[in-house]
Design an enzyme around this catalytic site. Structure first.
Site, PDB file in Angstrom:
ATOM      1  N   ASP A   6      36.019  49.208  42.774  1.00 42.92           N
ATOM      2  CA  ASP A   6      35.697  48.035  41.962  1.00 42.92           C
ATOM      3  C   ASP A   6      34.797  47.058  42.705  1.00 42.92           C
ATOM      4  O   ASP A   6      34.104  46.258  42.089  1.00 42.92           O
ATOM      5  CB  ASP A   6      36.964  47.330  41.438  1.00 42.92           C
ATOM      6  CG  ASP A   6      37.758  46.640  42.531  1.00 42.92           C
ATOM      7  OD1 ASP A   6      37.671  47.063  43.702  1.00 42.92           O
ATOM      8  OD2 ASP A   6      38.486  45.674  42.220  1.00 42.92           O
ATOM      9  N   ASN A   7      34.850  47.092  44.033  1.00 43.99           N
ATOM     10  CA  ASN A   7      33.966  46.235  44.832  1.00 43.99           C
ATOM     11  C   ASN A   7      34.040  46.712  46.271  1.00 43.99           C
ATOM     12  O   ASN A   7      34.787  47.637  46.600  1.00 43.99           O
ATOM     13  CB  ASN A   7      34.355  44.748  44.725  1.00 43.99           C
ATOM     14  CG  ASN A   7      35.832  44.470  44.892  1.00 43.99           C
ATOM     15  OD1 ASN A   7      36.502  44.072  43.955  1.00 43.99           O
ATOM     16  ND2 ASN A   7      36.362  44.695  46.083  1.00 43.99           N
ATOM     17  N   ASP A  20      40.780  50.133  44.071  1.00 47.17           N
ATOM     18  CA  ASP A  20      40.680  48.681  44.228  1.00 47.17           C
ATOM     19  C   ASP A  20      40.316  48.328  45.675  1.00 47.17           C
ATOM     20  O   ASP A  20      41.005  48.754  46.614  1.00 47.17           O
ATOM     21  CB  ASP A  20      42.036  48.057  43.847  1.00 47.17           C
ATOM     22  CG  ASP A  20      41.910  46.581  43.512  1.00 47.17           C
ATOM     23  OD1 ASP A  20      40.843  45.998  43.754  1.00 47.17           O
ATOM     24  OD2 ASP A  20      42.895  46.009  43.014  1.00 47.17           O
ATOM     25  N   ASP A  21      39.253  47.578  45.849  1.00 44.50           N
ATOM     26  CA  ASP A  21      38.832  47.125  47.195  1.00 44.50           C
ATOM     27  C   ASP A  21      38.572  48.290  48.145  1.00 44.50           C
ATOM     28  O   ASP A  21      38.829  48.194  49.349  1.00 44.50           O
ATOM     29  CB  ASP A  21      39.908  46.215  47.834  1.00 44.50           C
ATOM     30  CG  ASP A  21      39.899  44.814  47.269  1.00 44.50           C
ATOM     31  OD1 ASP A  21      39.230  44.568  46.252  1.00 44.50           O
ATOM     32  OD2 ASP A  21      40.588  43.952  47.856  1.00 44.50           O
ATOM     33  N   HIS A  75      44.001  47.861  47.615  1.00 45.59           N
ATOM     34  CA  HIS A  75      43.999  46.397  47.746  1.00 45.59           C
ATOM     35  C   HIS A  75      45.197  45.976  48.612  1.00 45.59           C
ATOM     36  O   HIS A  75      46.216  46.649  48.622  1.00 45.59           O
ATOM     37  CB  HIS A  75      44.150  45.837  46.333  1.00 45.59           C
ATOM     38  CG  HIS A  75      43.804  44.384  46.187  1.00 45.59           C
ATOM     39  ND1 HIS A  75      44.542  43.383  46.745  1.00 45.59           N
ATOM     40  CD2 HIS A  75      42.795  43.779  45.501  1.00 45.59           C
ATOM     41  CE1 HIS A  75      44.003  42.198  46.421  1.00 45.59           C
ATOM     42  NE2 HIS A  75      42.938  42.413  45.661  1.00 45.59           N
ATOM     43  N   LYS A 107      33.611  42.482  50.488  1.00 45.47           N
ATOM     44  CA  LYS A 107      34.135  41.989  49.211  1.00 45.47           C
ATOM     45  C   LYS A 107      33.839  40.500  49.034  1.00 45.47           C
ATOM     46  O   LYS A 107      33.959  39.742  49.977  1.00 45.47           O
ATOM     47  CB  LYS A 107      35.650  42.216  49.180  1.00 45.47           C
ATOM     48  CG  LYS A 107      36.305  41.663  47.928  1.00 45.47           C
ATOM     49  CD  LYS A 107      37.810  41.849  47.937  1.00 45.47           C
ATOM     50  CE  LYS A 107      38.393  41.225  46.665  1.00 45.47           C
ATOM     51  NZ  LYS A 107      39.831  41.414  46.554  1.00 45.47           N
ATOM     52  N   CYS A 161      37.118  41.841  41.616  1.00 45.94           N
ATOM     53  CA  CYS A 161      37.875  42.625  40.629  1.00 45.94           C
ATOM     54  C   CYS A 161      37.533  42.379  39.166  1.00 45.94           C
ATOM     55  O   CYS A 161      37.018  43.246  38.480  1.00 45.94           O
ATOM     56  CB  CYS A 161      39.357  42.333  40.799  1.00 45.94           C
ATOM     57  SG  CYS A 161      40.038  42.860  42.350  1.00 45.94           S
ATOM     58  N   HIS A 213      43.979  43.028  34.828  1.00 44.46           N
ATOM     59  CA  HIS A 213      43.211  41.928  35.438  1.00 44.46           C
ATOM     60  C   HIS A 213      41.985  41.481  34.644  1.00 44.46           C
ATOM     61  O   HIS A 213      41.006  41.021  35.221  1.00 44.46           O
ATOM     62  CB  HIS A 213      42.784  42.284  36.876  1.00 44.46           C
ATOM     63  CG  HIS A 213      42.604  41.067  37.733  1.00 44.46           C
ATOM     64  ND1 HIS A 213      42.007  41.099  38.978  1.00 44.46           N
ATOM     65  CD2 HIS A 213      42.930  39.766  37.504  1.00 44.46           C
ATOM     66  CE1 HIS A 213      41.985  39.889  39.480  1.00 44.46           C
ATOM     67  NE2 HIS A 213      42.542  39.053  38.617  1.00 44.46           N
ATOM     68  N   LYS A 254      46.116  48.656  37.229  1.00 46.63           N
ATOM     69  CA  LYS A 254      45.761  47.236  37.152  1.00 46.63           C
ATOM     70  C   LYS A 254      44.894  46.908  35.936  1.00 46.63           C
ATOM     71  O   LYS A 254      43.961  47.624  35.619  1.00 46.63           O
ATOM     72  CB  LYS A 254      45.030  46.886  38.451  1.00 46.63           C
ATOM     73  CG  LYS A 254      44.400  45.506  38.499  1.00 46.63           C
ATOM     74  CD  LYS A 254      44.154  45.117  39.940  1.00 46.63           C
ATOM     75  CE  LYS A 254      42.982  44.191  40.122  1.00 46.63           C
ATOM     76  NZ  LYS A 254      42.825  43.788  41.534  1.00 46.63           N
TER      77      LYS A 254
END
Ligand SMILES: *[C@@H]1O[C@H](CO)[C@@H](O)[C@H](O)[C@H]1NC(C)=O
Ligand SMILES: *[C@@H]1O[C@H](CO)[C@@H](O)[C@H](O)[C@H]1NC(C)=O
Ligand SMILES: *[C@@H]1O[C@H](CO)[C@@H](O)[C@H](O)[C@H]1NC(C)=O
Ligand SMILES: *[C@@H]1O[C@H](CO)[C@@H](O)[C@H](O)[C@H]1NC(C)=O
Ligand SMILES: *[C@@H]1O[C@H](CO)[C@@H](O)[C@H](O)[C@H]1NC(C)=O
Ligand SMILES: *[C@@H]1O[C@H](CO)[C@@H](O)[C@H](O)[C@H]1NC(C)=O
Length: 515
Positions: A290-291, A39-40, A232, A308, A77, A133, A131
Site C-alpha cells: 500500500d505504500n 501493509d507498509d 504494519h 512511508k 494507507c 481503513h 484491513k
C-alpha cells in the site's frame, strides 16, 4: 480513449497462442481475482529485490508472472486504498490530507461506486478480508454496504495482531474519556470477540483458504480483496517465524522479517488451496504494497530515498506483481508506468465489465500487463496536499507529479534520507535534509533522486508546475474533520463500530448495530 481489447478478443489470442495446450482458460467465465494488499511492505523487503528476508512463495508467483517495476502507490494507507477501490485520485474524493484516524467521521464518498460493486454487477462473489481503513463512521460506509458480500477484518488503520484491539490511533488527541481502547474485528456486521490471541496473518489467510475451498467458489467467479494486516506495526510475530532470522541483530528488522515470512507462508497456503481445487489456471493474483516501508518499524526501501509518508520514491514506488495463466507474455519484468488507481478499470475489464460513465483517474492496463503494450498512462499525480489543519494536526502544502520520466516535488516531501537495511553501512551519502522546496528529477536516469535538476531545467519545472495547477483546478475540497467523541468504543460495548446513523435511514439503526 483507452486502448482496450474486449475480453473475448483476449481469450481468442490466448487460444491462438496456446492452441496446442489442452488447458486454456474457460472462455465462458472470467477468471477469479485475488488482490493481495500488504501493509507498509517496503521496496527492499521482497526476495527478488535482493532482500535478506526470504519470500519463496511471493518470489515464485512473481517469477512466473509479471513483476511491475515502474509501479506507484500512495505514501500512506487510506489514500492508496481509496484509490484502489474508487479508481480516483485523492483530490477527487476529498481524502488528500492523509489517513482516516479511527474517530474521524470520514470515508470514500458514497457517490463513488467502489470496485467490488462493479465486480458484483458482472456476477462475481465479492469478499473483503483484513484491513478496511476507508471509513466506517456510518453503516453505509461499511465494506458490506459498498459491494462486498462478506467482510472479515478490521475497520481502522492499525491494531494489535493478537487482541485485535486498538485505541484512537490519533497521534495528537488525548482521549478525554476512558482509554479509547476497543475491539476492532468483525465478521460482516458482527463484532468478533472469540479470536483474542490468534495472530491475524493466520486468521486472514485461513479465511481466504476457506472461501477458495467453499464449493460455491467452483460455480461462479470470485473476487477476494485480501488486505493483510502484515507487515504494519506493531512488531509482532510468532517466534517460529522470527528464529530463522536470529542473525539479523536489529530487533525491529528481525521481527519484521518474521512478519513477512508469516505473510509469505499465508500466500503459499492460498496458492496451494487454489491448486487443490483446480483453480490455479482460472485465478488471477495481484500482489501490491500500500505504500513504502516504515523504517522505524522494521521496513526498508533501499536504495530508494525516503520512506512511508514521503513523496520520495521510497514512499511511493511500490512492490507489485501480477500472476495468472491469462497473461499472454508471462515471466517478465514490466517497466511500463502503472499506478494503483489503474487496478479499478483493469480488473473491471478482466472481469468482463466496463467503466462507461465513471469519472476515473485510472487506466485499463490489461494490455500493458498481459501483452507488454505501451502503458496508456504517461503521467501520475502523486498528490496535492493542501494545508490541512485542524486543532490537532498541521500539514503544510505539498505536491508531486510525474510526467514521463520527470518528477517534480514541491513543498515538504517528508523524510528525505536514504536508509540502508540494518547491518549495511551507507556506501555514499545517506543523510537528506527535510526542508521545504522544489526538486526535479529524471527518475529513469536517477531512480534514487540524488540529482536535483530544477535549476538546470526551468522549462521542465514550469511544465510540471502547470500540470499540478491544472490538476488542482479539478480538486474537490479536502475533508479532514475533527474526531467525534461519540466514536469512543466505551460507548459501544467496547468495540469500534459505526457511531452515527446513516443520513438516510434506509439501513438498520446504528443502535441495533451487532455486538
Ligand atoms: C460526488 O459528489 C461530490 C459533491 O457533489 C462531487 O464533487 C463528486 O465529483 C461526486 N463523485 C462522483 C463520483 O460523481
Ligand atoms: C484479550 O486478551 C488480553 C490479554 O490476553 C486482554 O487484556 C484483553 O482484554 C482481551 N480482549 C478482549 C476483547 O477480551
Ligand atoms: C498455512 O497452512 C498450514 C497448514 O494448514 C498452517 O499450519 C499454517 O499455520 C498456515 N500459515 C498461515 C500463515 O496461515
Ligand atoms: C542470515 O542468514 C541467512 C541464511 O543463512 C542469509 O541468507 C542471510 O543473508 C543472513 N542475514 C544476515 C543479515 O546476515
Ligand atoms: C495450467 O496451465 C498450464 C499452461 O498455462 C498447463 O501446463 C497446466 O497443465 C494447467 N493446469 C491445469 C490444472 O489445468
Ligand atoms: C457497460 O456495462 C453496462 C452494465 O454495467 C451495460 O449496460 C453496457 O451495455 C456496457 N457498455 C458497453 C459499451 O459495453
Amino acid at each position: 480513449m483507452q486502448r482496450r481489447k474486449s475480453r473475448i478478443e483476449n481469450m481468442r489470442s490466448i487460444v491462438t497462442f496456446f492452441v496446442c495446450l489442452s488447458a486454456v482458460v474457460n472462455s465462458d467465465q472470467p477468471p477469479n481475482i485475488i488482490f493481495i494488499l500488504a501493509d507498509d511492505y517496503g521496496y527492499h523487503d521482497i526476495g527478488y529485490h535482493g532482500s535478506e528476508i526470504k519470500t519463496p512463495n511471493l518470489d515464485k508467483l512473481a517469477e512466473s508472472g509479471v513483476k511491475l517495476e515502474n509501479y506507484y502507490v500512495q505514501p500512506i494507507c487510506t489514500p492508496t486504498r481509496s484509490q484502489l477501490l474508487s479508481g480516483r485520485y485523492q483530490i477527487h474524493t476529498g481524502l488528500q490530507c492523509g489517513v482516516i484516524w479511527a474517530p474521524q467521521p470520514n470515508g470514500i464518498p458514497l457517490n463513488d461506486t467502489l470496485l467490488p460493486e462493479k465486480m458484483k454487477k458482472v456476477g462475481y462473489a465479492t469478499h473483503a478480508i483484513g484491513k478496511w481503513h476507508v471509513g466506517f463512521y456510518q453503516p453505509a460506509y461499511l465494506p458490506t454496504r459498498r459491494g462486498f458480500d462478506s467482510f472479515y477484518g478490521y475497520l481502522t488503520g492499525r491494531e494489535d495482531y493478537l487482541t485485535h484491539m486498538t485505541g484512537t490511533g490519533y497521534p495528537y488527541l488525548q482521549p478525554k474519556r476512558g482509554s479509547w481502547n476497543g475491539v476492532d474485528f468483525h465478521r460482516n456486521d458482527q463484532v468478533v470477540r472469540n479470536e483474542n490471541g490468534t495472530y491475524s496473518t493466520y486468521l486472514f489467510s485461513r479465511e481466504a483458504v476457506n472461501i477458495i475451498n467453499d464449493p460455491d467458489s467452483q460455480n461462479g467467479p470470485f473476487f477476494i480483496y485480501l488486505a493483510y494486516q502484515a507487515v504494519h506495526g506493531p512488531l509482532e510475530a510468532p517466534d517460529s517465524y522470527v528464529t530463522p532470522y536470529m542473525n539479523i541483530s536489529d530487533r525491529n528488522r528481525r521481527v519484521y522479517a518474521g512478519m513477512v515470512s508469516a505473510m509469505d507462508e499465508g500466500v503459499g497456503n492460498i496458492t496451494r488451496a487454489l491448486a487443490k481445487n483446480g483453480l490455479s489456471n482460472s485465478t488471477l493474483i495481484v500482489f501490491s504494497t500500500d505504500n513504502g516501508g516504515q523504517v522505524h518499524a522494521g521496513g526498508n526501501n533501499w536504495p530508494l530515498r525516503g520512506w512511508k509518508r514521503s513523496l520520495w520514491e521510497g514512499g511511493i514506488k511500490g512492490v507489485g506483481f501480477v500472476h495468472g495463466s491469462m497473461i499472454n507474455q508471462p515471466k517478465r519484468i514490466s517497466t511500463k508506468m502503472i499506478h494503483v488507481s489503474d487496478w479499478y478499470p483493469t480488473l473491471v475489464h478482466v472481469a468482463g465489465g466496463n467503466v462507461t460513465g465513471l469519472k476515473l483517474d485510472g487506466y485499463n492496463q490489461w494490455d500493458t500487463i498481459s501483452n507488454d503494450s505501451d502503458s496508456p498512462r504517461t503521467e501520475i499525480l502523486h498528490n496535492i496536499q493542501p494545508t490541512c489543519s485542524n486543532s490537532y494536526e498541521n500539514f503544510t502544502y505539498r505536491a508531486a507529479v510525474r510526467i514521463g520520466d520527470w518528477k517534480l516535488i514541491v513543498g515538504n516531501p517528508g523524510n528525505s534520507s536514504w536508509v540502508p537495511p540494518p547491518g549495511m553501512k551507507c556506501p555514499t551519502t545517506c543523510a537528506g535534509n527535510v526542508t521545504t522546496g522544489m526538486w526535479l528529477f529524471n527518475i529513469a536516469e536517477d531512480p534514487e533522486e540524488r540529482n536535483d535538476l530544477s535549476d538546470a531545467y526551468l522549462k521542465k519545472v514550469k511544465e510540471l508546475l502547470d500540470r499540478i495547477e491544472y490538476y488542482n483546478s479539478t480538486a474537490v475540497p479536502a475533508r479532514y474533520p475533527d474526531p467525534d467523541l461519540m466514536a469512543d468504543p466505551a460507548l459501544h460495548d467496547g468495540a469500534w463500530v459505526p457511531w452515527q446513523k446513516d443520513p438516510e435511514s434506509h439501513f438498520e439503526s446504528v443502535l441495533n448495530f451487532g455486538t
